[in-house]
Enzyme design. Structure first.
Site, PDB file in Angstrom:
ATOM      1  N   ASN A   1      26.329 -10.815  41.411  1.00 19.64           N
ATOM      2  CA  ASN A   1      25.042 -11.176  40.883  1.00 19.64           C
ATOM      3  C   ASN A   1      24.817 -12.643  40.916  1.00 19.64           C
ATOM      4  O   ASN A   1      23.815 -13.250  40.558  1.00 19.64           O
ATOM      5  CB  ASN A   1      25.151 -10.991  39.584  1.00 19.64           C
ATOM      6  CG  ASN A   1      26.176 -11.429  38.601  1.00 19.64           C
ATOM      7  OD1 ASN A   1      26.797 -12.398  39.211  1.00 19.64           O
ATOM      8  ND2 ASN A   1      26.344 -11.141  37.252  1.00 19.64           N
TER       9      ASN A   1
ATOM     10  N   ASP B   1      37.023 -21.997  34.977  1.00 18.48           N
ATOM     11  CA  ASP B   1      36.772 -21.050  33.777  1.00 18.48           C
ATOM     12  C   ASP B   1      38.063 -20.422  33.451  1.00 18.48           C
ATOM     13  O   ASP B   1      38.994 -20.428  33.909  1.00 18.48           O
ATOM     14  CB  ASP B   1      35.807 -20.039  34.286  1.00 18.48           C
ATOM     15  CG  ASP B   1      35.967 -19.240  35.581  1.00 18.48           C
ATOM     16  OD1 ASP B   1      37.144 -19.594  36.342  1.00 18.48           O
ATOM     17  OD2 ASP B   1      35.363 -18.649  35.889  1.00 18.48           O
TER      18      ASP B   1
ATOM     19  N   HIS C   1      26.750 -15.194  40.452  1.00 19.15           N
ATOM     20  CA  HIS C   1      27.414 -16.333  39.368  1.00 19.15           C
ATOM     21  C   HIS C   1      28.362 -16.874  40.101  1.00 19.15           C
ATOM     22  O   HIS C   1      29.119 -16.726  41.036  1.00 19.15           O
ATOM     23  CB  HIS C   1      27.795 -15.214  38.161  1.00 19.15           C
ATOM     24  CG  HIS C   1      29.212 -14.759  38.318  1.00 19.15           C
ATOM     25  ND1 HIS C   1      29.309 -13.349  37.916  1.00 19.15           N
ATOM     26  CD2 HIS C   1      30.438 -14.981  38.742  1.00 19.15           C
ATOM     27  CE1 HIS C   1      30.575 -12.992  38.061  1.00 19.15           C
ATOM     28  NE2 HIS C   1      31.291 -14.063  38.730  1.00 19.15           N
TER      29      HIS C   1
ATOM     30  N   GLU D   1      26.571 -16.787  34.392  1.00 11.94           N
ATOM     31  CA  GLU D   1      25.943 -15.331  34.728  1.00 11.94           C
ATOM     32  C   GLU D   1      24.649 -15.674  34.860  1.00 11.94           C
ATOM     33  O   GLU D   1      24.118 -16.747  34.269  1.00 11.94           O
ATOM     34  CB  GLU D   1      26.243 -14.501  33.503  1.00 11.94           C
ATOM     35  CG  GLU D   1      27.871 -14.246  33.459  1.00 11.94           C
ATOM     36  CD  GLU D   1      28.147 -12.977  34.367  1.00 11.94           C
ATOM     37  OE1 GLU D   1      27.720 -12.989  35.413  1.00 11.94           O
ATOM     38  OE2 GLU D   1      28.889 -12.289  33.880  1.00 11.94           O
TER      39      GLU D   1
HETATM   40  C1  GLP Z   1      34.937 -14.032  38.648  1.00  9.16           C
HETATM   41  C2  GLP Z   1      35.291 -15.542  38.495  1.00  9.16           C
HETATM   42  C3  GLP Z   1      34.415 -16.367  39.801  1.00  9.16           C
HETATM   43  C4  GLP Z   1      34.737 -15.480  41.073  1.00  9.16           C
HETATM   44  C5  GLP Z   1      34.194 -14.158  40.889  1.00  9.16           C
HETATM   45  C6  GLP Z   1      34.176 -13.380  42.085  1.00  9.16           C
HETATM   46  O1  GLP Z   1      33.943 -13.748  37.913  1.00  9.16           O
HETATM   47  N1  GLP Z   1      34.997 -16.116  37.305  1.00  9.16           N
HETATM   48  O2  GLP Z   1      34.823 -17.667  39.685  1.00  9.16           O
HETATM   49  O3  GLP Z   1      33.960 -16.043  42.046  1.00  9.16           O
HETATM   50  O4  GLP Z   1      34.883 -13.583  39.767  1.00  9.16           O
HETATM   51  O5  GLP Z   1      35.600 -12.795  42.411  1.00  9.16           O
HETATM   52  P1  GLP Z   1      35.845 -12.181  43.588  1.00  9.16           P
HETATM   53  O6  GLP Z   1      36.358 -13.500  44.611  1.00  9.16           O
HETATM   54  O7  GLP Z   1      36.853 -11.331  43.128  1.00  9.16           O
HETATM   55  O8  GLP Z   1      34.952 -11.528  44.254  1.00  9.16           O
END
Ligand code: GLP
Length: 250
Positions: A136, A67, A138, A143
């Site tokens: 959540n 993404d 995702h 989402e």
């Molecule tokens: C972002 C990314 C996800 C990732 C998520 C959790 O939203 N798009 O790919 O898994 O954050 O991030 P973190 O690892 O910082 O908790």
């Protein structure tokens, strides 16, 4: 699903990096699906370490990222292209022409999404797709929603994701409100999925992924239908699974 429980973030990162390195050793020209966020940073550090020591090579590897924020250029220090360069690509022997991240500045974002799907399909999909997980549930930026979206698409970020990602920006207003993300189609088409999770804050999301109903309200729950999923988490992230009696490998 195979679930590995590691003591802490460092051990989780090492275990995840071993699984990725093994994939590269098995097929030096593999396609890796990569993820951003704070969780994979330790994993990337290990891969960099082994590459610098001459034990691993990315020379023939192709990567596709999940993404990108809509509206951020690859030079913006919070863009996911910048993150990947900074945390991995700049420090290993990969050919950057074979690293792909959706273009957050594409004038026609819908066309960019369609092209990204074509690209990932033409590459034969990821051999191994690395995923973090949002609080959540995702994955990528898929989402919680009323239905799963198969294709790469533009998504409106939820308030909870904007809140969670504010820590990387000067303030909440700076956080982009939209992103381009692979849909569940490309993720589910990967040969193997490696989901990593760290910290108590992810315990509910991990529990719902493994034990909850398959529902777009917890996008990661779709992984229950994938034939080859490995989850690597630290004790805190897996605490609710263990409390529910789910078997984990140690
Ligand atoms: C972002 C990314 C996800 C990732 C998520 C959790 O939203 N798009 O790919 O898994 O954050 O991030 P973190 O690892 O910082 O908790």
């Amino acid at each position: 699903m195979r679930i590995y429980m590691e003591k802490d973030y460092a051990a989780m990162s090492r275990r995840a990096a071993h699984i990725i390195a093994a994939e590269i050793h098995k097929n030096p020209a593999c396609v890796l699906g990569l993820a951003t966020g704070s969780t994979p940073i330790g994993t990337y550090q290990k891969l960099v370490e082994w590459c610098k020591a001459g034990d691993l090579s990315f020379a023939e590897v192709t990567t596709v990222n999940l993404d990108e924020y809509k509206g951020l250029s690859g030079e913006h220090d919070q863009s996911y292209r910048y993150f990947m360069n900074d945390n991995l690509f700049n420090h290993v022997d990969i050919d950057k022409d074979f690293t792909f991240v959706p273009d957050g500045l594409a004038e026609d974002a819908e066309a960019e999404c369609a092209e990204y799907d074509e690209l990932v399909e033409a590459l034969g999909y990821a051999d191994l797709q690395l995923l973090g997980i949002g609080h959540n549930g995702h994955i990528g930026f898929n989402e919680p929603d009323t239905c799963f979206t198969k294709e790469t698409h533009v998504v409106n970020l939820t308030d909870s994701t904007i809140d969670a990602n504010t820590r990387f920006f000067a303030n909440r207003d700076e956080v982009p409100r939209q992103a381009l993300t692979m849909g569940v189609g490309c993720i589910m088409a990967a040969g193997r999925v490696l989901l990593i999770a760290s910290g108590e804050g992810k315990a509910d999301a991990v529990y719902n992924t493994v034990c909850g109903p398959i529902t777009p309200e917890c996008p990661a729950s779709i992984l229950q239908l994938h034939p080859d999923v490995v989850i690597v988490g630290d004790e805190a992230a897996l605490s609710k699974l263990v409390a529910a009696g789910v078997e984990v490998c140690k």
